[in-house]
Write an enzyme that holds these catalytic residues in place. Structure first.
Site, mmCIF file in Angstrom:
data_model
loop_
_atom_site.group_PDB
_atom_site.id
_atom_site.type_symbol
_atom_site.label_atom_id
_atom_site.label_comp_id
_atom_site.label_asym_id
_atom_site.label_seq_id
_atom_site.Cartn_x
_atom_site.Cartn_y
_atom_site.Cartn_z
ATOM 1 N N LYS A 74 -6.774 -20.825 -1.464
ATOM 2 C CA LYS A 74 -5.672 -19.861 -1.456
ATOM 3 C C LYS A 74 -4.423 -20.557 -1.986
ATOM 4 O O LYS A 74 -3.956 -21.540 -1.409
ATOM 5 C CB LYS A 74 -5.430 -19.323 -0.051
ATOM 6 C CG LYS A 74 -4.301 -18.290 0.015
ATOM 7 C CD LYS A 74 -4.143 -17.769 1.445
ATOM 8 C CE LYS A 74 -3.014 -16.757 1.550
ATOM 9 N NZ LYS A 74 -2.849 -16.253 2.936
ATOM 10 N N ARG A 92 3.385 -8.806 1.430
ATOM 11 C CA ARG A 92 4.333 -9.179 2.489
ATOM 12 C C ARG A 92 5.205 -7.999 2.877
ATOM 13 O O ARG A 92 5.587 -7.859 4.042
ATOM 14 C CB ARG A 92 5.157 -10.384 2.045
ATOM 15 C CG ARG A 92 4.310 -11.651 1.952
ATOM 16 C CD ARG A 92 5.060 -12.829 1.360
ATOM 17 N NE ARG A 92 4.149 -13.968 1.222
ATOM 18 C CZ ARG A 92 4.374 -15.022 0.445
ATOM 19 N NH1 ARG A 92 5.491 -15.087 -0.268
ATOM 20 N NH2 ARG A 92 3.503 -16.006 0.382
ATOM 21 N N LYS A 104 5.567 -21.388 1.288
ATOM 22 C CA LYS A 104 4.316 -21.784 1.921
ATOM 23 C C LYS A 104 3.629 -22.920 1.172
ATOM 24 O O LYS A 104 2.427 -23.142 1.313
ATOM 25 C CB LYS A 104 3.390 -20.571 2.048
ATOM 26 C CG LYS A 104 4.014 -19.429 2.845
ATOM 27 C CD LYS A 104 3.027 -18.320 3.149
ATOM 28 C CE LYS A 104 3.678 -17.228 3.993
ATOM 29 N NZ LYS A 104 2.707 -16.196 4.442
ATOM 30 N N LYS A 158 -8.118 -16.957 -3.917
ATOM 31 C CA LYS A 158 -7.007 -16.009 -3.840
ATOM 32 C C LYS A 158 -5.757 -16.653 -4.425
ATOM 33 O O LYS A 158 -5.431 -17.780 -4.044
ATOM 34 C CB LYS A 158 -6.765 -15.620 -2.372
ATOM 35 C CG LYS A 158 -5.662 -14.602 -2.163
ATOM 36 C CD LYS A 158 -5.476 -14.293 -0.683
ATOM 37 C CE LYS A 158 -4.338 -13.286 -0.481
ATOM 38 N NZ LYS A 158 -4.074 -13.027 0.944
ATOM 39 N N SER A 182 -2.111 -8.031 -3.963
ATOM 40 C CA SER A 182 -1.172 -6.913 -4.090
ATOM 41 C C SER A 182 -0.391 -6.937 -5.392
ATOM 42 O O SER A 182 -0.152 -5.891 -5.995
ATOM 43 C CB SER A 182 -0.201 -6.937 -2.907
ATOM 44 O OG SER A 182 0.498 -8.171 -2.842
ATOM 45 N N TYR A 224 -7.633 -3.242 -3.516
ATOM 46 C CA TYR A 224 -7.032 -1.977 -3.074
ATOM 47 C C TYR A 224 -7.541 -0.809 -3.913
ATOM 48 O O TYR A 224 -7.341 0.343 -3.540
ATOM 49 C CB TYR A 224 -5.505 -2.079 -3.160
ATOM 50 C CG TYR A 224 -4.974 -3.231 -2.338
ATOM 51 C CD1 TYR A 224 -4.852 -3.123 -0.962
ATOM 52 C CD2 TYR A 224 -4.636 -4.443 -2.937
ATOM 53 C CE1 TYR A 224 -4.403 -4.191 -0.198
ATOM 54 C CE2 TYR A 224 -4.183 -5.511 -2.183
ATOM 55 C CZ TYR A 224 -4.063 -5.382 -0.816
ATOM 56 O OH TYR A 224 -3.632 -6.452 -0.064
#
Length: 333
Positions: free
Chosen positions: A202, A212, A225, A256, A282, A321
């Protein structure tokens, strides 16, 4: 590839592209409804379907509406859904204790879906960001994201999700040692058949922004992060992470984001030959939808092409999605 085609005109590579029938005969990869995992967002309330502006067509749903979404997925033949919670700000704390509350949104949704649609597989998210007042995937002490303390919290979160009825745990936090700790605990507690689909590679990506927004973590996040998610420049490191997670008890592994990291998907599949997944995140979804809504691209064709790219790169499945739209398209063929 050792074979070289004959010289033109004995070899005309266009011959196998002449018609839809012939193209179908030589097609190297196929996209199936069974390749899909549908990520869904759950929020508090009843009868709620709340649009997410940065993710056109995606909604936060109350538990009852999440059950309806699970029914829809099952009817379409989608084998699994993945639950992400939109947690009220009043429940976000430094210690993230809501993450392992048996009555939190995710666990209530798991139980409700299992009662109504038992045939669908339920995947969960294991990370602290939806419950963290700091917006991070781990516990924060004096600005540092703590590894070992976070792993202890993630283990408690995993047990709560197993007890609620989860089929697949998805540790997405990127803490060191969490797969081994989770596997050991769920085995000890008798949850021997719960699978782990680890977010092994990731990356610290700019493509997560709309997600988010969806889980309400954007405003809470302090800093970035980069100390625990991967550097986008690294590829060999991804293989080390996958090897570690498999050694610790992961059943499946994930890369990811998706499309910007298809080279990683290919390397993982070639190196390990294990069930390999990617998350069409997303930002990827929003770019395709945004361009389609502006008339700049054919949205349906771009959607299908993007998912076929994952299959070509070696993925066994995709979190996307687009799952319901893709399933409806494939079911009509």
């Amino acid at each position: 590839m050792s074979h070289q085609p004959a010289a033109f005109p004995h070899a005309r590579l266009r011959r196998t592209r002449k018609s839809a029938a012939i193209r179908g005969l030589v097609r190297e990869n196929a996209l199936s409804v069974e390749d899909l995992i549908w990520p869904v967002f759950v929020r508090d309330g009843e009868g709620v379907e709340e649009p997410i502006p940065s993710m056109p067509g995606v909604m936060r749903r109350s538990v009852d509406k999440i059950v309806d979404a699970a029914r829809e997925a099952a009817e379409l033949g989608i084998p699994a859904i993945c639950i992400f919670p939109y947690t009220d700000a009043s429940l976000k704390t430094q210690d993230c204790a809501e993450a392992w509350n048996p009555e939190n949104l995710s666990n209530r949704a798991i139980r409700a879906i299992k009662a109504a649609v038992p045939e669908i597989a339920i995947m969960t998210d294991i990370a602290l960001d939806p419950y963290n007042i700091n917006g991070h995937d781990g516990i924060v002490v004096d600005g540092e994201i703590m590894n070992d303390e976070t792993v202890e919290a993630l283990v408690k979160m995993a047990i709560a999700q197993c007890e609620a009825g989860a089929d697949i745990l998805g540790p997405s936090d990127m803490m060191d040692g969490r797969i081994g700790a989770i596997r050991a605990k769920i085995e000890a507690e008798g949850h021997k058949n719960v699978a782990i689909l680890s977010y092994s590679a990731k990356y610290a990506s700019a493509f997560y922004g709309p997600f988010r927004d969806a889980v309400g973590a954007s405003g809470a996040l302090k800093g970035d992060k980069a100390t625990y998610q991967m550097d986008p420049a690294n590829s060999d490191e991804a293989l080390r992470l996958v090897a570690r997670d498999l050694d610790e008890g992961a059943d499946m592994v994930m890369v990811k984001p998706g499309m910007p990291y298809l080279d990683i998907c290919r390397r993982v599949k070639d190196q390990f030959g294990v069930p390999t997944f990617a998350y069409q995140v997303s930002g990827e979804y929003a770019m395709i939808m945004g361009a389609a809504q502006n008339g700049w691209i054919d949205g349906d064709k771009a959607m299908l092409e993007s998912l076929m790219a994952f299959k070509r790169a070696g993925c066994d499945g995709i979190l996307t999605y687009f799952a319901p739209a893709v399933a409806r398209h494939l079911n009509q063929q």
